[in-house]
Design a protein around this motif. Sequence first.
Motif, mmCIF file in Angstrom:
data_model
loop_
_atom_site.group_PDB
_atom_site.id
_atom_site.type_symbol
_atom_site.label_atom_id
_atom_site.label_comp_id
_atom_site.label_asym_id
_atom_site.label_seq_id
_atom_site.Cartn_x
_atom_site.Cartn_y
_atom_site.Cartn_z
ATOM 1 N N ILE A 20 -9.033 36.004 28.150
ATOM 2 C CA ILE A 20 -10.174 35.815 27.247
ATOM 3 C C ILE A 20 -9.655 35.409 25.868
ATOM 4 C CG2 ILE A 20 -12.044 37.001 26.049
ATOM 5 C CD1 ILE A 20 -12.525 38.641 28.486
ATOM 6 N N SER A 21 -10.225 34.350 25.315
ATOM 7 C CA SER A 21 -9.828 33.874 23.993
ATOM 8 C C SER A 21 -10.651 34.596 22.927
ATOM 9 C CB SER A 21 -10.040 32.355 23.897
ATOM 10 O OG SER A 21 -9.888 31.929 22.571
ATOM 11 N N LEU A 22 -9.970 35.353 22.052
ATOM 12 C CA LEU A 22 -10.640 36.065 20.973
ATOM 13 C C LEU A 22 -11.287 35.089 19.999
ATOM 14 C CD1 LEU A 22 -11.123 38.876 19.681
ATOM 15 C CD2 LEU A 22 -8.998 38.554 18.419
ATOM 16 N N LYS A 24 -12.439 32.058 20.652
ATOM 17 C CA LYS A 24 -13.633 31.444 21.240
ATOM 18 C C LYS A 24 -14.809 32.415 21.206
ATOM 19 C CE LYS A 24 -13.256 28.389 24.399
ATOM 20 N NZ LYS A 24 -13.014 27.603 25.622
ATOM 21 N N CYS A 25 -14.547 33.683 21.505
ATOM 22 C CA CYS A 25 -15.613 34.699 21.449
ATOM 23 C C CYS A 25 -16.168 34.809 20.036
ATOM 24 C CB CYS A 25 -15.073 36.056 21.901
ATOM 25 S SG CYS A 25 -14.688 36.156 23.655
ATOM 26 N N GLU A 26 -15.283 34.787 19.030
ATOM 27 C CA GLU A 26 -15.717 34.893 17.633
ATOM 28 C C GLU A 26 -16.529 33.669 17.229
ATOM 29 O OE1 GLU A 26 -16.047 37.026 14.109
ATOM 30 O OE2 GLU A 26 -15.230 37.623 16.065
ATOM 31 N N TYR A 27 -16.115 32.497 17.725
ATOM 32 C CA TYR A 27 -16.844 31.267 17.412
ATOM 33 C C TYR A 27 -18.264 31.329 17.977
ATOM 34 C CZ TYR A 27 -18.398 26.424 17.856
ATOM 35 O OH TYR A 27 -19.142 25.278 17.811
ATOM 36 N N TYR A 28 -18.401 31.719 19.225
ATOM 37 C CA TYR A 28 -19.726 31.841 19.837
ATOM 38 C C TYR A 28 -20.604 32.829 19.059
ATOM 39 C CZ TYR A 28 -18.205 29.305 24.049
ATOM 40 O OH TYR A 28 -17.765 28.358 24.925
ATOM 41 N N TYR A 29 -20.017 33.959 18.689
ATOM 42 C CA TYR A 29 -20.805 35.011 18.039
ATOM 43 C C TYR A 29 -21.214 34.609 16.622
ATOM 44 C CZ TYR A 29 -22.307 39.587 16.458
ATOM 45 O OH TYR A 29 -23.055 40.625 15.956
ATOM 46 N N GLU A 30 -20.271 34.044 15.842
ATOM 47 C CA GLU A 30 -20.562 33.680 14.456
ATOM 48 C C GLU A 30 -21.585 32.550 14.357
ATOM 49 O OE1 GLU A 30 -19.643 34.990 11.578
ATOM 50 O OE2 GLU A 30 -18.633 36.613 12.637
ATOM 51 N N ASN A 31 -21.660 31.704 15.409
ATOM 52 C CA ASN A 31 -22.603 30.596 15.408
ATOM 53 C C ASN A 31 -23.871 30.894 16.216
ATOM 54 O OD1 ASN A 31 -21.198 28.056 14.077
ATOM 55 N ND2 ASN A 31 -19.622 29.162 15.238
ATOM 56 N N TYR A 32 -24.104 32.188 16.471
ATOM 57 C CA TYR A 32 -25.328 32.667 17.143
ATOM 58 C C TYR A 32 -25.509 32.044 18.532
ATOM 59 C CZ TYR A 32 -26.177 33.961 12.297
ATOM 60 O OH TYR A 32 -26.041 34.455 11.044
ATOM 61 N N ASN A 46 -12.970 39.336 35.577
ATOM 62 C CA ASN A 46 -12.260 39.590 36.844
ATOM 63 C C ASN A 46 -10.774 39.731 36.555
ATOM 64 O OD1 ASN A 46 -14.393 39.443 38.851
ATOM 65 N ND2 ASN A 46 -14.530 37.270 38.334
ATOM 66 N N ASN A 47 -10.170 40.805 37.069
ATOM 67 C CA ASN A 47 -8.728 41.032 36.968
ATOM 68 C C ASN A 47 -8.228 40.895 35.527
ATOM 69 O OD1 ASN A 47 -8.557 41.332 39.792
ATOM 70 N ND2 ASN A 47 -8.468 39.102 40.024
ATOM 71 N N LEU A 48 -8.945 41.547 34.595
ATOM 72 C CA LEU A 48 -8.581 41.431 33.182
ATOM 73 C C LEU A 48 -7.389 42.321 32.853
ATOM 74 C CD1 LEU A 48 -12.118 41.507 31.525
ATOM 75 C CD2 LEU A 48 -10.675 39.527 31.908
ATOM 76 N N SER A 49 -6.558 41.828 31.928
ATOM 77 C CA SER A 49 -5.476 42.664 31.424
ATOM 78 C C SER A 49 -6.068 43.714 30.486
ATOM 79 C CB SER A 49 -4.457 41.809 30.679
ATOM 80 O OG SER A 49 -5.047 41.269 29.507
ATOM 81 N N LEU A 50 -5.236 44.629 30.023
ATOM 82 C CA LEU A 50 -5.693 45.709 29.154
ATOM 83 C C LEU A 50 -6.277 45.153 27.850
ATOM 84 C CD1 LEU A 50 -5.599 48.823 29.467
ATOM 85 C CD2 LEU A 50 -3.619 48.815 27.973
ATOM 86 N N ASN A 51 -5.579 44.208 27.245
ATOM 87 C CA ASN A 51 -6.031 43.619 25.985
ATOM 88 C C ASN A 51 -7.327 42.818 26.183
ATOM 89 O OD1 ASN A 51 -5.118 43.012 23.057
ATOM 90 N ND2 ASN A 51 -5.591 40.994 23.878
ATOM 91 N N ASP A 52 -7.403 42.069 27.309
ATOM 92 C CA ASP A 52 -8.608 41.282 27.586
ATOM 93 C C ASP A 52 -9.809 42.177 27.835
ATOM 94 O OD1 ASP A 52 -7.179 39.000 27.313
ATOM 95 O OD2 ASP A 52 -6.865 38.661 29.443
ATOM 96 N N ARG A 53 -9.597 43.331 28.471
ATOM 97 C CA ARG A 53 -10.697 44.269 28.723
ATOM 98 C C ARG A 53 -11.239 44.807 27.411
ATOM 99 N NH1 ARG A 53 -14.529 44.800 31.906
ATOM 100 N NH2 ARG A 53 -13.075 44.341 33.593
ATOM 101 N N ILE A 54 -10.362 45.058 26.432
ATOM 102 C CA ILE A 54 -10.803 45.543 25.117
ATOM 103 C C ILE A 54 -11.652 44.475 24.419
ATOM 104 C CG2 ILE A 54 -10.005 46.245 22.826
ATOM 105 C CD1 ILE A 54 -7.513 47.441 24.229
ATOM 106 N N VAL A 55 -11.177 43.219 24.450
ATOM 107 C CA VAL A 55 -11.931 42.115 23.834
ATOM 108 C C VAL A 55 -13.283 41.957 24.534
ATOM 109 C CG1 VAL A 55 -11.956 39.622 23.406
ATOM 110 C CG2 VAL A 55 -9.834 40.916 23.103
ATOM 111 N N TYR A 56 -13.279 42.043 25.854
ATOM 112 C CA TYR A 56 -14.526 41.925 26.629
ATOM 113 C C TYR A 56 -15.522 43.005 26.196
ATOM 114 C CZ TYR A 56 -17.653 42.104 30.678
ATOM 115 O OH TYR A 56 -18.762 42.127 31.495
#
Length: 580
Positions: A20-22, A24-32, A46-56
């Motif tokens: 998961i790209s942090l 890209k997630c921030e871009y989507y959120y900041e631009n509503y 699916n099959n997320l790493s520990l860091n990706d699960r936190i971002v998710y």
Amino acid sequence: MRQAACVFILLIISRTILAISLEKCEYYYENYLEDSLKYYLEEHNNNLSLNDRIVYNLYQAKLKRSNNFRSEGIELLNEALSLFKDDSNDCLLGRVLDELVLILKDGGILDRQKALEYIKQSEEIKIASCKNELDVTFLIKGNLFYMNALNEVNEFRKIEYYNKAISAWTSTAQISKDRKLLDLAQMNTSTTYIGLGKYQSAIEFLSEQQTKAKRYGDSALLLNIRKNKLSALIKNRDLEWATSIADSLTRELDESAKPQNQLDIYFLKSNLADSLGYYKQALEFRDSSLHYQHLVFDESNYLAQEKYQSANLEKEVAQKESRILRNRLWLTVLLSTCLLLIGSIFLIQRSRKIKEQKAKDELEKERLNSKIEAALAKIEGETTERKMIAMKLHDEIASSLTAAQMHLNVIQKKANEQNARLLETSSELINQVSSQVRDISHQLISPVLLKLGCAEAIDELVNRSSNVECPIQVDISTSGERLEFKLETFIYQAFSEMLNNAIKYREGGQIECKYQQSLDRVEIVMTNTVSESHLFQKEGLGTTNIKSRAEGLGGQFNITKKIALVEAKLTIPLTFSSLD
């Protein structure tokens, strides 16, 4: 191992693709673009790493907060906090704590108390690890204090919270480079000063921020500061200064200015006209502000429509990216499966070849063993036959000759002179035949070989064969252990045959023999000088017999012919010949 390493690398690549790209997630959120963010998160759940699960969990919680699902958001963030380890990203931990504070601040008193603890923890983490994100924490902290002030009944506590909020917002304005955060911090600070009735403090604060904005050359930020300052001056009844700022803003703005700025300025001018007692002019300014208010609504609708279209476009792009990622995943899985299949086929083929080679080796070993056993059996049979012949020669013929000799000796004493000479000649012939029988018996089977072994028998044979006319030199070296009798018999017979050939074809000089017995082999080397005609002579039956039996025992027999010199070499490996 090579195939396993390739598969491992491909799996790492596939995990990297699915991370998961942090940003890209921030871009989507900041631009509503909440729909795009939601779709993006679900595609990667699916099959997320520990860091990706936190971002998710973090951005799912943001979506829950936007839709007023507070309890679900808190649950997601608490789960994210439980996933952090000692080596986790501290900045990400700070973001999770900030989001948890944003949800808790809208709750009751206990929730706001927890929020104060979390925001303090976030501030400590960011001071230590990521100071560039402190402005967000300070802004949230100021908002939290402001919310506490609004909900506080006690006036002194309310003023204390207002002052803390101003302090936090001021810190935000001092370190932030984000226009949006600066606007929020300055607006909230000036609003709080005005709410406390500290109009002069609000004016001084905005004047200080106006000086900084001029230094940075940020015209949009400078415009917002001047509008807030105009509002504070009107409330402070500093109408002359307020009129000067209002006229200056009116001159600077033209018809191309944003409707929102026109609306704000005409609304402030109407308030200023009311304060000055110019009510008719105030009504005109309000009419103008209503006009711009309609324009703002139209612009908002247009921007909302554009955002909606942009959101749909982003969603399509996200779906396309998702399809690409899915295709890459399937391609990776297919490639990994092919590599595994190829590796399995390779291993099966290799295993089959190893088994076939092992079977061939076993077959070859059995063939060699059979050959060796046949050679040893033949030697043993010949040895037994030689023993029987030698025994008959020694026990029967030699005994008969001895008896005949005795009778001749008795007759010789009584015979006349003529008969005595004949009897003496007969006696000499019997002695000669007896000696020949004894020699033949020893050649068939050596008594020394039977009693003492191969090395002693060879030494005895050399001593018996050597004389002044035919000198023989032998060098014997052994490990001290006796060999199997049938093998000793073959070696002795081979040495005897080689020695007879050397004596037979010798052309002067000394015959040199070498017998060496080690733990793993027996080696015989015999060298003698021969005539030039013998160099071109074919090998005899005895030599051929030695060579075939040596090969049957896994050894070698070679004759090297040089100028007037012949070297015969026999090598028998004991590892092959030690079979029962």
